[in-house]
Design an enzyme around this catalytic site. Structure first.
Site, PDB file in Angstrom:
ATOM      1  N   LYS A  13       0.839  -1.213   0.000  1.00 15.26           N
ATOM      2  CA  LYS A  13       0.000   0.000   0.000  1.00 15.26           C
ATOM      3  C   LYS A  13       0.869   1.256   0.000  1.00 15.26           C
ATOM      4  CE  LYS A  13      -2.114  -1.046   3.903  1.00 15.26           C
ATOM      5  NZ  LYS A  13      -1.477  -2.342   4.232  1.00 15.26           N
ATOM      6  N   ARG A  88     -10.121   1.349   8.337  1.00 16.46           N
ATOM      7  CA  ARG A  88      -9.667   0.034   8.789  1.00 16.46           C
ATOM      8  C   ARG A  88     -10.748  -0.703   9.576  1.00 16.46           C
ATOM      9  NH1 ARG A  88      -3.836   0.622   8.593  1.00 16.46           N
ATOM     10  NH2 ARG A  88      -2.880  -1.355   9.171  1.00 16.46           N
ATOM     11  N   ARG A 127      12.096  -6.331   5.202  1.00 19.69           N
ATOM     12  CA  ARG A 127      12.142  -4.920   5.604  1.00 19.69           C
ATOM     13  C   ARG A 127      12.734  -4.766   6.999  1.00 19.69           C
ATOM     14  NH1 ARG A 127       6.766  -1.473   5.299  1.00 19.69           N
ATOM     15  NH2 ARG A 127       6.176  -2.711   7.101  1.00 19.69           N
ATOM     16  N   ARG A 135      10.618  -0.506  12.523  1.00 21.86           N
ATOM     17  CA  ARG A 135       9.204  -0.551  12.926  1.00 21.86           C
ATOM     18  C   ARG A 135       9.016  -1.625  13.985  1.00 21.86           C
ATOM     19  NH1 ARG A 135       4.796   0.076   8.125  1.00 21.86           N
ATOM     20  NH2 ARG A 135       3.607  -1.079   9.680  1.00 21.86           N
ATOM     21  N   ARG A 146      -1.355  -8.659  13.284  1.00 18.75           N
ATOM     22  CA  ARG A 146      -1.827  -7.644  12.320  1.00 18.75           C
ATOM     23  C   ARG A 146      -2.724  -8.299  11.270  1.00 18.75           C
ATOM     24  NH1 ARG A 146       3.897  -5.493  10.586  1.00 18.75           N
ATOM     25  NH2 ARG A 146       2.840  -4.066   9.151  1.00 18.75           N
TER      26      ARG A 146
HETATM   27  P1  AP5 Z   1       4.697  -1.515   1.934  1.00 16.78           P
HETATM   28  O1  AP5 Z   1       4.504  -0.711   0.704  1.00 16.78           O
HETATM   29  O2  AP5 Z   1       5.268  -0.884   3.129  1.00 16.78           O
HETATM   30  O3  AP5 Z   1       3.332  -2.261   2.320  1.00 16.78           O
HETATM   31  P2  AP5 Z   1       2.129  -1.775   3.224  1.00 16.78           P
HETATM   32  O4  AP5 Z   1       0.923  -2.457   2.670  1.00 16.78           O
HETATM   33  O5  AP5 Z   1       2.126  -0.300   3.312  1.00 16.78           O
HETATM   34  O6  AP5 Z   1       2.557  -2.450   4.593  1.00 16.78           O
HETATM   35  P3  AP5 Z   1       2.571  -1.887   6.088  1.00 16.78           P
HETATM   36  O7  AP5 Z   1       3.488  -2.772   6.822  1.00 16.78           O
HETATM   37  O8  AP5 Z   1       2.791  -0.433   6.127  1.00 16.78           O
HETATM   38  O9  AP5 Z   1       1.055  -2.233   6.439  1.00 16.78           O
HETATM   39  P4  AP5 Z   1       0.150  -1.978   7.644  1.00 16.78           P
HETATM   40  O10 AP5 Z   1      -1.178  -1.820   7.041  1.00 16.78           O
HETATM   41  O11 AP5 Z   1       0.245  -3.088   8.638  1.00 16.78           O
HETATM   42  O12 AP5 Z   1       0.753  -0.726   8.393  1.00 16.78           O
HETATM   43  P5  AP5 Z   1       0.255   0.750   8.688  1.00 16.78           P
HETATM   44  O13 AP5 Z   1       1.449   1.595   8.746  1.00 16.78           O
HETATM   45  O14 AP5 Z   1      -0.863   1.122   7.806  1.00 16.78           O
HETATM   46  O15 AP5 Z   1       5.574  -2.798   1.504  1.00 16.78           O
HETATM   47  C1  AP5 Z   1       6.062  -3.719   2.464  1.00 16.78           C
HETATM   48  C2  AP5 Z   1       7.462  -4.180   2.022  1.00 16.78           C
HETATM   49  O16 AP5 Z   1       7.356  -4.931   0.825  1.00 16.78           O
HETATM   50  C3  AP5 Z   1       8.421  -3.022   1.718  1.00 16.78           C
HETATM   51  O17 AP5 Z   1       9.709  -3.347   2.159  1.00 16.78           O
HETATM   52  C4  AP5 Z   1       8.359  -2.904   0.188  1.00 16.78           C
HETATM   53  O18 AP5 Z   1       9.555  -2.420  -0.358  1.00 16.78           O
HETATM   54  C5  AP5 Z   1       8.083  -4.330  -0.241  1.00 16.78           C
HETATM   55  N1  AP5 Z   1       7.260  -4.413  -1.427  1.00 16.78           N
HETATM   56  C6  AP5 Z   1       6.224  -3.614  -1.790  1.00 16.78           C
HETATM   57  N2  AP5 Z   1       5.681  -4.007  -2.957  1.00 16.78           N
HETATM   58  C7  AP5 Z   1       6.377  -5.102  -3.356  1.00 16.78           C
HETATM   59  C8  AP5 Z   1       6.293  -5.960  -4.490  1.00 16.78           C
HETATM   60  N3  AP5 Z   1       5.352  -5.772  -5.440  1.00 16.78           N
HETATM   61  N4  AP5 Z   1       7.156  -6.976  -4.564  1.00 16.78           N
HETATM   62  C9  AP5 Z   1       8.101  -7.195  -3.608  1.00 16.78           C
HETATM   63  N5  AP5 Z   1       8.252  -6.392  -2.505  1.00 16.78           N
HETATM   64  C10 AP5 Z   1       7.384  -5.359  -2.388  1.00 16.78           C
HETATM   65  O19 AP5 Z   1      -0.331   0.608  10.170  1.00 16.78           O
HETATM   66  C11 AP5 Z   1       0.511   0.332  11.260  1.00 16.78           C
HETATM   67  C12 AP5 Z   1      -0.289   0.344  12.552  1.00 16.78           C
HETATM   68  O20 AP5 Z   1      -0.809   1.672  12.785  1.00 16.78           O
HETATM   69  C13 AP5 Z   1      -1.528  -0.559  12.623  1.00 16.78           C
HETATM   70  O21 AP5 Z   1      -1.193  -1.897  12.963  1.00 16.78           O
HETATM   71  C14 AP5 Z   1      -2.351   0.126  13.710  1.00 16.78           C
HETATM   72  O22 AP5 Z   1      -1.806  -0.138  14.973  1.00 16.78           O
HETATM   73  C15 AP5 Z   1      -2.101   1.620  13.402  1.00 16.78           C
HETATM   74  N6  AP5 Z   1      -3.078   2.172  12.458  1.00 16.78           N
HETATM   75  C16 AP5 Z   1      -2.802   2.716  11.223  1.00 16.78           C
HETATM   76  N7  AP5 Z   1      -3.919   3.132  10.633  1.00 16.78           N
HETATM   77  C17 AP5 Z   1      -4.925   2.877  11.495  1.00 16.78           C
HETATM   78  C18 AP5 Z   1      -6.345   3.057  11.426  1.00 16.78           C
HETATM   79  N8  AP5 Z   1      -6.931   3.606  10.342  1.00 16.78           N
HETATM   80  N9  AP5 Z   1      -7.078   2.659  12.487  1.00 16.78           N
HETATM   81  C19 AP5 Z   1      -6.510   2.102  13.607  1.00 16.78           C
HETATM   82  N10 AP5 Z   1      -5.185   1.903  13.720  1.00 16.78           N
HETATM   83  C20 AP5 Z   1      -4.398   2.284  12.671  1.00 16.78           C
HETATM   84 MG    MG Z   2       2.318   1.070   4.883  1.00 19.06          MG
END
Ligand code: AP5
Ligand code: MG
Length: 189
Positions: A13, A88, A127, A135, A146
């Site tokens: 994402k 979410r 990562r 992280r 998660r």
């Molecule tokens: P990346 O692009 O970082 O993927 P992502 O989907 O953004 O993954 P996240 O780990 O950020 O997801 P998340 O939803 O758990 O975290 P968030 O920060 O939203 O890619 C991942 C890796 O893969 C990278 O190294 C990249 O280079 C690689 N990659 C990408 N595409 C690739 C491909 N095609 N092929 C190979 N490799 C690839 O949330 C974190 C926390 O915040 C949550 O757990 C919660 O506690 C809180 N939070 C955030 N938003 C909310 C909300 N709305 N409500 C409540 N709590 C929230």
């Molecule tokens: Mg992300």
């Protein structure tokens, strides 16, 4: 154009939302990045949510809805935005609908990145290694939590957007560039 980018943790994402911002000027609004920024700044909110992120649980809907409400009307969103990590929960999705409706607008597309579970574990492990564990939630144990949260609380949002005909499924198992090309095609960019 107003987009939600959707998918499990590690689906890509953030990677794709950043590119949509750089290449197409659609502002990336990543709630995870915003929360990590608060934690790094040691703000009151940051201290409140630090342990929640580290455990892979969700921050409360009230906090998240207010965070997004303040952001989506900024000038930097004039070309549109990509919501990355929001909504979410069903309650967040309903609140988003309400706030956009009150401005006479709505979400245009929901991009769903599909990725095999094993690949998610591999990507997060990679990562964690590359960033030296920057992280707190990038390890296999928390990733399991998660994913459970995603399956139980986040995936149930999708039928709502499917009914509205907004969902564009993207094969997230492809290379980053191939995923980007499919996204551009789906958005007719
Ligand atoms: P990346 O692009 O970082 O993927 P992502 O989907 O953004 O993954 P996240 O780990 O950020 O997801 P998340 O939803 O758990 O975290 P968030 O920060 O939203 O890619 C991942 C890796 O893969 C990278 O190294 C990249 O280079 C690689 N990659 C990408 N595409 C690739 C491909 N095609 N092929 C190979 N490799 C690839 O949330 C974190 C926390 O915040 C949550 O757990 C919660 O506690 C809180 N939070 C955030 N938003 C909310 C909300 N709305 N409500 C409540 N709590 C929230
Ligand atoms: Mg992300």
């Amino acid at each position: 154009m107003k987009i939600v980018i959707f998918g499990p943790p590690g689906a890509g994402k953030g990677t794709q939302a950043k590119r949509l911002e750089t290449v197409h000027g659609l502002k990336q609004l990543s709630t995870g990045d915003m929360l990590r920024g608060e934690i790094a700044a040691k703000s009151e909110l940051g201290q409140q949510v630090d342990a929640i992120l580290a455990a892979g649980k969700l921050v409360s809907d009230d906090i998240m809805v207010e965070m997004i409400r303040k952001r989506i009307t900024h000038d930097d969103c004039h070309k549109g935005f990509v919501l990355d990590g929001f909504p979410r929960t069903v309650a967040q999705a309903e609140a988003l609908d309400d706030m956009l409706r009150s401005e006479g607008t709505q979400i245009d597309h929901v991009l769903v990145l599909t990725v095999d579970e094993q690949a998610l574990f591999d990507r997060i492990a990679k990562r964690a290694e590359e960033t030296g564990g920057a992280r707190s939630d990038d390890n296999a144990d928390v990733l399991k939590d998660r994913l459970n949260v995603y399956n139980q609380q986040t995936a149930p949002i999708l039928p709502h957007y499917e009914k509205a005909g907004l969902v564009r499924e993207i094969d997230g198992m492809q290379s980053i560039d191939e995923v980007s090309a499919d996204i551009d095609k789906a958005l007719s960019l």
